[in-house]
Design a protein around this motif. Structure first.
Motif, PDB file in Angstrom:
ATOM      1  N   GLU A 158       0.823  -1.209   0.000  1.00 14.85           N
ATOM      2  CA  GLU A 158       0.000   0.000   0.000  1.00 14.85           C
ATOM      3  C   GLU A 158       0.860   1.263   0.000  1.00 14.85           C
ATOM      4  OE1 GLU A 158      -2.617  -0.376   3.279  1.00 14.85           O
ATOM      5  OE2 GLU A 158      -3.963  -1.780   2.281  1.00 14.85           O
ATOM      6  N   ASN A 159       1.922   1.253   0.809  1.00 14.84           N
ATOM      7  CA  ASN A 159       2.826   2.405   0.823  1.00 14.84           C
ATOM      8  C   ASN A 159       3.487   2.599  -0.539  1.00 14.84           C
ATOM      9  OD1 ASN A 159       2.227   2.834   3.489  1.00 14.84           O
ATOM     10  ND2 ASN A 159       4.078   1.878   4.281  1.00 14.84           N
ATOM     11  N   ASN A 160       3.868   1.473  -1.154  1.00 16.29           N
ATOM     12  CA  ASN A 160       4.495   1.542  -2.477  1.00 16.29           C
ATOM     13  C   ASN A 160       3.506   2.076  -3.510  1.00 16.29           C
ATOM     14  OD1 ASN A 160       6.717   0.844  -4.389  1.00 16.29           O
ATOM     15  ND2 ASN A 160       5.193  -0.572  -5.180  1.00 16.29           N
ATOM     16  N   ASN A 161       2.249   1.617  -3.412  1.00 16.48           N
ATOM     17  CA  ASN A 161       1.217   2.116  -4.330  1.00 16.48           C
ATOM     18  C   ASN A 161       1.022   3.619  -4.165  1.00 16.48           C
ATOM     19  OD1 ASN A 161       0.747  -0.431  -5.360  1.00 16.48           O
ATOM     20  ND2 ASN A 161      -0.953  -0.869  -3.985  1.00 16.48           N
ATOM     21  N   ALA A 162       1.044   4.065  -2.900  1.00 19.80           N
ATOM     22  CA  ALA A 162       0.875   5.499  -2.640  1.00 19.80           C
ATOM     23  C   ALA A 162       2.031   6.305  -3.234  1.00 19.80           C
ATOM     24  CB  ALA A 162       0.777   5.742  -1.134  1.00 19.80           C
ATOM     25  N   LEU A 163       3.251   5.800  -3.037  1.00 19.46           N
ATOM     26  CA  LEU A 163       4.417   6.501  -3.577  1.00 19.46           C
ATOM     27  C   LEU A 163       4.395   6.509  -5.103  1.00 19.46           C
ATOM     28  CD1 LEU A 163       7.209   5.194  -1.173  1.00 19.46           C
ATOM     29  CD2 LEU A 163       6.213   7.476  -1.215  1.00 19.46           C
ATOM     30  N   GLN A 164       4.062   5.364  -5.705  1.00 22.67           N
ATOM     31  CA  GLN A 164       3.987   5.299  -7.163  1.00 22.67           C
ATOM     32  C   GLN A 164       2.923   6.246  -7.697  1.00 22.67           C
ATOM     33  OE1 GLN A 164       3.378   1.199  -8.221  1.00 22.67           O
ATOM     34  NE2 GLN A 164       5.549   0.697  -8.130  1.00 22.67           N
ATOM     35  N   LEU A 165       1.814   6.311  -6.962  1.00 21.84           N
ATOM     36  CA  LEU A 165       0.720   7.193  -7.388  1.00 21.84           C
ATOM     37  C   LEU A 165       1.166   8.646  -7.354  1.00 21.84           C
ATOM     38  CD1 LEU A 165      -2.193   7.569  -8.210  1.00 21.84           C
ATOM     39  CD2 LEU A 165      -2.838   7.451  -5.800  1.00 21.84           C
ATOM     40  N   ARG A 166       1.858   9.033  -6.272  1.00 25.43           N
ATOM     41  CA  ARG A 166       2.333  10.414  -6.178  1.00 25.43           C
ATOM     42  C   ARG A 166       3.354  10.719  -7.268  1.00 25.43           C
ATOM     43  NH1 ARG A 166       1.695   9.904  -0.343  1.00 25.43           N
ATOM     44  NH2 ARG A 166       0.116  11.406   0.328  1.00 25.43           N
ATOM     45  N   VAL A 167       4.277   9.782  -7.482  1.00 20.96           N
ATOM     46  CA  VAL A 167       5.302   9.988  -8.506  1.00 20.96           C
ATOM     47  C   VAL A 167       4.666  10.099  -9.896  1.00 20.96           C
ATOM     48  CG1 VAL A 167       7.247   8.916  -9.696  1.00 20.96           C
ATOM     49  CG2 VAL A 167       7.162   8.892  -7.200  1.00 20.96           C
ATOM     50  N   LYS A 168       3.735   9.195 -10.190  1.00 21.82           N
ATOM     51  CA  LYS A 168       3.074   9.207 -11.502  1.00 21.82           C
ATOM     52  C   LYS A 168       2.300  10.507 -11.690  1.00 21.82           C
ATOM     53  CE  LYS A 168      -0.120   6.591 -14.406  1.00 21.82           C
ATOM     54  NZ  LYS A 168      -1.004   5.401 -14.490  1.00 21.82           N
ATOM     55  N   THR A 169       1.592  10.933 -10.633  1.00 24.08           N
ATOM     56  CA  THR A 169       0.813  12.161 -10.721  1.00 24.08           C
ATOM     57  C   THR A 169       1.715  13.368 -10.925  1.00 24.08           C
ATOM     58  OG1 THR A 169      -0.853  11.186  -9.248  1.00 24.08           O
ATOM     59  CG2 THR A 169      -0.926  13.576  -9.583  1.00 24.08           C
ATOM     60  N   LEU A 170       2.830  13.395 -10.183  1.00 22.13           N
ATOM     61  CA  LEU A 170       3.774  14.503 -10.336  1.00 22.13           C
ATOM     62  C   LEU A 170       4.418  14.486 -11.722  1.00 22.13           C
ATOM     63  CD1 LEU A 170       5.499  14.479  -6.831  1.00 22.13           C
ATOM     64  CD2 LEU A 170       3.968  16.226  -7.733  1.00 22.13           C
ATOM     65  N   ASP A 171       4.721  13.302 -12.241  1.00 25.08           N
ATOM     66  CA  ASP A 171       5.282  13.193 -13.588  1.00 25.08           C
ATOM     67  C   ASP A 171       4.313  13.768 -14.615  1.00 25.08           C
ATOM     68  OD1 ASP A 171       7.636  12.103 -12.706  1.00 25.08           O
ATOM     69  OD2 ASP A 171       7.068  10.027 -13.110  1.00 25.08           O
ATOM     70  N   ASN A 172       3.042  13.387 -14.466  1.00 26.33           N
ATOM     71  CA  ASN A 172       2.028  13.911 -15.389  1.00 26.33           C
ATOM     72  C   ASN A 172       1.896  15.424 -15.266  1.00 26.33           C
ATOM     73  OD1 ASN A 172       1.455  11.337 -16.306  1.00 26.33           O
ATOM     74  ND2 ASN A 172      -0.201  11.009 -14.854  1.00 26.33           N
ATOM     75  N   LYS A 173       1.992  15.899 -14.015  1.00 25.97           N
ATOM     76  CA  LYS A 173       1.895  17.339 -13.795  1.00 25.97           C
ATOM     77  C   LYS A 173       3.082  18.068 -14.423  1.00 25.97           C
ATOM     78  CE  LYS A 173       0.820  20.635 -10.114  1.00 25.97           C
ATOM     79  NZ  LYS A 173       0.582  20.810  -8.656  1.00 25.97           N
ATOM     80  N   VAL A 174       4.287  17.478 -14.269  1.00 27.42           N
ATOM     81  CA  VAL A 174       5.484  18.074 -14.862  1.00 27.42           C
ATOM     82  C   VAL A 174       5.362  18.092 -16.388  1.00 27.42           C
ATOM     83  CG1 VAL A 174       7.950  17.730 -15.250  1.00 27.42           C
ATOM     84  CG2 VAL A 174       7.022  17.519 -12.953  1.00 27.42           C
ATOM     85  N   LYS A 175       4.868  16.977 -16.957  1.00 32.66           N
ATOM     86  CA  LYS A 175       4.694  16.902 -18.409  1.00 32.66           C
ATOM     87  C   LYS A 175       3.703  17.965 -18.885  1.00 32.66           C
ATOM     88  CE  LYS A 175       3.561  13.708 -22.165  1.00 32.66           C
ATOM     89  NZ  LYS A 175       2.646  14.644 -22.819  1.00 32.66           N
ATOM     90  N   LYS A 176       2.616  18.139 -18.117  1.00 34.21           N
ATOM     91  CA  LYS A 176       1.624  19.143 -18.487  1.00 34.21           C
ATOM     92  C   LYS A 176       2.224  20.535 -18.425  1.00 34.21           C
ATOM     93  CE  LYS A 176      -3.047  20.696 -17.385  1.00 34.21           C
ATOM     94  NZ  LYS A 176      -4.219  20.521 -16.495  1.00 34.21           N
ATOM     95  N   LYS A 177       3.027  20.781 -17.378  1.00 37.45           N
ATOM     96  CA  LYS A 177       3.677  22.087 -17.247  1.00 37.45           C
ATOM     97  C   LYS A 177       4.672  22.314 -18.383  1.00 37.45           C
ATOM     98  CE  LYS A 177       1.661  23.572 -13.549  1.00 37.45           C
ATOM     99  NZ  LYS A 177       0.752  24.744 -13.609  1.00 37.45           N
ATOM    100  N   ASP A 178       5.387  21.242 -18.770  1.00 35.49           N
ATOM    101  CA  ASP A 178       6.329  21.364 -19.897  1.00 35.49           C
ATOM    102  C   ASP A 178       5.587  21.732 -21.180  1.00 35.49           C
ATOM    103  OD1 ASP A 178       8.510  20.805 -18.350  1.00 35.49           O
ATOM    104  OD2 ASP A 178       8.541  18.659 -18.808  1.00 35.49           O
ATOM    105  N   ASP A 179       4.428  21.090 -21.380  1.00 33.40           N
ATOM    106  CA  ASP A 179       3.628  21.410 -22.565  1.00 33.40           C
ATOM    107  C   ASP A 179       3.157  22.871 -22.515  1.00 33.40           C
ATOM    108  OD1 ASP A 179       3.948  18.835 -23.436  1.00 33.40           O
ATOM    109  OD2 ASP A 179       2.030  18.120 -22.627  1.00 33.40           O
TER     110      ASP A 179
END
Length: 331
Positions: A225-246
């Protein structure tokens, strides 16, 4: 939204406020197009909970305003289910961190949010069922073994104390062969008792293994569960960074267009200033254009340096014109 059991403890409220604040941050992270306007925690009911009020925004609309309220675009039935799963995973992870616990998500209840479950370990369930089925048999066998062990002691004592009197009708005489058989039987009983004791030790060992496997399984669930939470945060932040780059790339393109437009406007403005300065040497129009230039300066369209250059040209033209008149008079 996740609910917790109620308590009046001040420290509890302080920590729960931190947990709920983190949930607001996670919500804004997962749904950037949902702007939170209000988040109120209720501690005065059966279990504390938080009410969130916000505005879902739809961007880049072709008709009307560029930014509009877009509930159906931001939230759908499927997106809400996914959001609930993610929020519960992130919540239990931060809840454990805040309280230094190792709790896991509870099993799914009918009509409630869906929880994330970890698959059973290979052969663990089967082994546990076999162990439970044999526990009762082992318990009965152990009881009989203890009873048999006590009887064996008595029989051994009796056999060892047997005499072989020459004359006595009240006594029984055993043949040596029968005595040996009884002794052998007793030895077998002792062996059987030892085997039962080994089985009992095995049962204790299996019980310990069962407890250890249960503990390990809980640890795996927590880590998962902790790993899922961390992966979720990382994935969400990655998507946010990609959106900001766009967005940055789009802004760069717009900036280049604006820069080009500004350069064109600057060239046109320079031509306008040059045109006005040149008009200062036109005998018939210089006063009219000078008044126009002053009007532009008064309204902040041209600056001090530009009006100064125009005035210098105007004054020079006036001086030259006056000089020409004086020269004509002398002639």
């Amino acid at each position: 939204m996740v609910r917790f059991y109620y308590t009046k403890d001040i420290e509890f409220k302080k920590r729960m406020t931190s947990v709920y604040s983190k949930q607001v941050e996670d919500l804004e992270l997962l749904v950037p197009n949902f702007k939170v306007a209000s988040a109120i925690i209720h501690y005065d009911e059966t279990s504390p909970h938080m009410h969130i009020v916000g505005v879902p925004i739809k961007y880049k609309n072709k008709n009307g305003m560029e930014k509009q309220v877009g509930k159906s675009d931001v939230f759908t039935k499927e997106s809400l289910k996914t959001l609930q799963k993610k929020m519960r995973v992130l919540c239990i992870e931060y809840f454990n961190k805040e309280y230094n616990l190792n709790d896991t998500l509870k099993p799914k209840l009918k009509g409630r949010n869906i929880d994330i479950n970890v698959n059973d370990m290979d052969n663990y369930t089967l082994m546990k069922e076999q162990l439970e089925n044999n526990q009762q048999k082992l318990k009965q066998a152990n009881k009989k073994s203890l009873e048999l062990k006590e009887s064996t002691k008595d029989v051994k004592t009796l056999v060892k104390d047997l005499k072989t009197p020459l004359t006595s009708k009240d006594k029984y005489i055993l043949k040596q062969e029968d005595k040996d058989k009884i002794i052998n039987f007793i030895d077998e009983v002792d062996k059987t008792n030892n085997e039962y004791q080994n089985i009992q030790e095995l049962s204790i060992t299996l019980t310990n293994v069962d407890e250890e496997l249960k503990y390990n399984r809980e640890q795996i669930e927590i880590l998962t569960e902790n790993n899922n939470a961390l992966q979720l945060r990382v994935k969400t932040l990655d998507n946010k960074v990609k959106k900001k780059d766009d967005e940055i790339n789009e802004l760069k393109k717009e900036n280049n267009v604006l820069k080009t437009s500004l350069e064109n406007l600057q060239r046109l403005f320079d031509k306008l200033i040059k045109f006005l300065k040149d008009r200062m040497f036109n005998k018939k129009e210089k006063d009219k254009y000078y008044d126009f230039s002053v009007d532009l300066y008064t309204h902040g369209i041209i600056n001090d340096m530009e009006i100064k250059d125009i005035k210098n040209n105007y004054d020079y033209s006036k001086e030259k014109e006056s000089k020409n008149k004086n020269d004509d008079f002398e002639l």
